[in-house]
Scaffold this motif. Sequence first.
Motif, mmCIF file in Angstrom:
data_model
loop_
_atom_site.group_PDB
_atom_site.id
_atom_site.type_symbol
_atom_site.label_atom_id
_atom_site.label_comp_id
_atom_site.label_asym_id
_atom_site.label_seq_id
_atom_site.Cartn_x
_atom_site.Cartn_y
_atom_site.Cartn_z
ATOM 1 N N TRP A 7 -7.927 -5.210 6.908
ATOM 2 C CA TRP A 7 -9.199 -4.493 6.834
ATOM 3 C C TRP A 7 -8.981 -2.991 6.889
ATOM 4 N N PHE A 8 -7.936 -2.545 7.608
ATOM 5 C CA PHE A 8 -7.648 -1.117 7.707
ATOM 6 C C PHE A 8 -6.981 -0.616 6.426
ATOM 7 N N LEU A 9 -6.080 -1.427 5.863
ATOM 8 C CA LEU A 9 -5.367 -1.024 4.658
ATOM 9 C C LEU A 9 -6.309 -0.851 3.470
ATOM 10 N N ARG A 10 -7.440 -1.554 3.491
ATOM 11 C CA ARG A 10 -8.395 -1.413 2.397
ATOM 12 C C ARG A 10 -9.012 -0.014 2.345
ATOM 13 N N SER A 11 -8.926 0.728 3.444
ATOM 14 C CA SER A 11 -9.469 2.094 3.462
ATOM 15 C C SER A 11 -8.400 3.142 3.162
ATOM 16 N N ALA A 12 -7.197 2.714 2.742
ATOM 17 C CA ALA A 12 -6.083 3.652 2.557
ATOM 18 C C ALA A 12 -6.386 4.730 1.527
ATOM 19 N N VAL A 13 -7.018 4.350 0.418
ATOM 20 C CA VAL A 13 -7.316 5.337 -0.632
ATOM 21 C C VAL A 13 -8.266 6.401 -0.116
ATOM 22 N N ALA A 14 -9.235 5.998 0.699
ATOM 23 C CA ALA A 14 -10.164 6.979 1.266
ATOM 24 C C ALA A 14 -9.430 7.945 2.193
ATOM 25 N N TRP A 15 -8.505 7.424 3.012
ATOM 26 C CA TRP A 15 -7.700 8.296 3.870
ATOM 27 C C TRP A 15 -6.930 9.321 3.030
ATOM 28 N N GLU A 16 -6.327 8.863 1.943
ATOM 29 C CA GLU A 16 -5.537 9.767 1.092
ATOM 30 C C GLU A 16 -6.419 10.836 0.462
ATOM 31 N N ARG A 17 -7.581 10.443 0.006
ATOM 32 C CA ARG A 17 -8.481 11.396 -0.650
ATOM 33 C C ARG A 17 -8.947 12.475 0.325
ATOM 34 N N VAL A 18 -9.338 12.065 1.524
ATOM 35 C CA VAL A 18 -9.798 13.042 2.519
ATOM 36 C C VAL A 18 -8.645 13.930 2.967
ATOM 37 N N VAL A 65 0.834 -1.203 0.000
ATOM 38 C CA VAL A 65 0.000 0.000 0.000
ATOM 39 C C VAL A 65 0.873 1.260 0.000
ATOM 40 N N THR A 66 1.942 1.254 0.781
ATOM 41 C CA THR A 66 2.867 2.395 0.819
ATOM 42 C C THR A 66 3.442 2.665 -0.566
ATOM 43 N N ARG A 67 3.876 1.604 -1.230
ATOM 44 C CA ARG A 67 4.435 1.764 -2.577
ATOM 45 C C ARG A 67 3.417 2.363 -3.532
ATOM 46 N N ARG A 68 2.172 1.928 -3.426
ATOM 47 C CA ARG A 68 1.151 2.429 -4.336
ATOM 48 C C ARG A 68 0.872 3.909 -4.094
ATOM 49 N N LEU A 69 0.734 4.310 -2.817
ATOM 50 C CA LEU A 69 0.359 5.690 -2.508
ATOM 51 C C LEU A 69 1.511 6.660 -2.751
ATOM 52 N N VAL A 70 2.703 6.317 -2.301
ATOM 53 C CA VAL A 70 3.857 7.193 -2.523
ATOM 54 C C VAL A 70 4.244 7.188 -3.998
ATOM 55 N N GLY A 71 4.161 6.028 -4.633
ATOM 56 C CA GLY A 71 4.500 5.937 -6.047
ATOM 57 C C GLY A 71 3.598 6.786 -6.922
ATOM 58 N N ARG A 72 2.335 6.897 -6.534
ATOM 59 C CA ARG A 72 1.412 7.746 -7.295
ATOM 60 C C ARG A 72 1.876 9.203 -7.280
ATOM 61 N N ALA A 73 2.327 9.672 -6.125
ATOM 62 C CA ALA A 73 2.794 11.056 -6.031
ATOM 63 C C ALA A 73 4.109 11.244 -6.794
ATOM 64 N N ILE A 74 5.008 10.269 -6.721
ATOM 65 C CA ILE A 74 6.270 10.354 -7.459
ATOM 66 C C ILE A 74 5.997 10.373 -8.956
ATOM 67 N N ARG A 75 5.094 9.538 -9.406
ATOM 68 C CA ARG A 75 4.734 9.473 -10.815
ATOM 69 C C ARG A 75 4.196 10.819 -11.308
ATOM 70 N N ALA A 76 3.339 11.445 -10.501
ATOM 71 C CA ALA A 76 2.759 12.728 -10.890
ATOM 72 C C ALA A 76 3.816 13.813 -10.973
ATOM 73 N N ARG A 77 4.825 13.751 -10.107
ATOM 74 C CA ARG A 77 5.862 14.771 -10.076
ATOM 75 C C ARG A 77 6.939 14.560 -11.140
ATOM 76 N N ASP A 101 4.047 17.617 -2.497
ATOM 77 C CA ASP A 101 2.919 16.726 -2.289
ATOM 78 C C ASP A 101 3.095 16.066 -0.927
ATOM 79 N N GLU A 102 2.021 15.545 -0.398
ATOM 80 C CA GLU A 102 2.071 14.739 0.816
ATOM 81 C C GLU A 102 1.391 13.406 0.531
ATOM 82 N N ALA A 103 1.786 12.395 1.307
ATOM 83 C CA ALA A 103 1.175 11.076 1.163
ATOM 84 C C ALA A 103 1.193 10.374 2.512
ATOM 85 N N LEU A 104 0.522 9.248 2.571
ATOM 86 C CA LEU A 104 0.415 8.417 3.772
ATOM 87 C C LEU A 104 -0.321 9.151 4.898
ATOM 88 N N TYR A 105 -1.542 9.536 4.608
ATOM 89 C CA TYR A 105 -2.396 10.122 5.641
ATOM 90 C C TYR A 105 -2.930 9.058 6.595
#
Length: 242
Positions: free
Chosen positions: A185-196, A19-31, A173-177
């Motif tokens: 079960w908690f990691l499945r909500s990671a995208v929602a945490w990032e969006r909020v 999950v960390t790789r996906r969320l941080v990687g998204r920000a690196i990709r955008a930059r 950018d910031e990531a890992l909110y």
Amino acid sequence: MYPDVVGLRSFYAQPIGVVTRRLVGRAIRARSGNVRGLSLLGIGYATPYLGMFREECERAFAFMPGAQGVTRWPSAAPTLAALVDETELPLRDGMIDRVIAVHLLEMTPEAGEVLREVWRVLAPGGRLICVVPSRRGIWARTENNPFGHGRPFSRTQITDLLRQALFTPVGWDEALYMPPVPRNWFLRSAVAWERVGATLALPFAGVHIVEATKQVYKPVPTKRRARLRVFEPVLAPQPMGG
């Protein structure tokens, strides 16, 4: 102090690391923008984030500090990873177009020297993307992840460090909110945490992702010219007696 490369590899193999790789990687990709035809260097432990660029860029390297250790990358091709002294990179001046630094600046005791060496190998107009733990985030206060080790940074601290090494920050950018809770079960909500967190600009993100450009000309401090001072003798000369 650098974490062991085995521990880093183990973290990214776990669900929380995926999950960390996906969320941080998204920000690196955008930059990073378009890297087609460019040379790319990952330094620190950046291999989890280099794979998405390998088919696009002209060439990619992964340099890992000697105190950390090195692991093979990529796993199914001739290795592009090397063990190096992070303050003396085995590259010519100005030969790299993009540098991605992850698990590096918070770990090394010579962050300024490392950045000056990165400045040396970057081409004019080259860009550096740094991922560093945030002082205000929960990840820096928890030891179950690599961002919970070393020195975390505030936005002002990382800005000052980059400017001292002749880099100009141009994007943030910031990531890992989400808190670093390794429960599926908690990691499945990671995208929602990032969006909020991103929408509300909440202050407790786990990492800063900073994009900086290389300053080509070093500022030279000016010195005020000393005014010419004329000294007059205190006593007038007297003739010597005969």
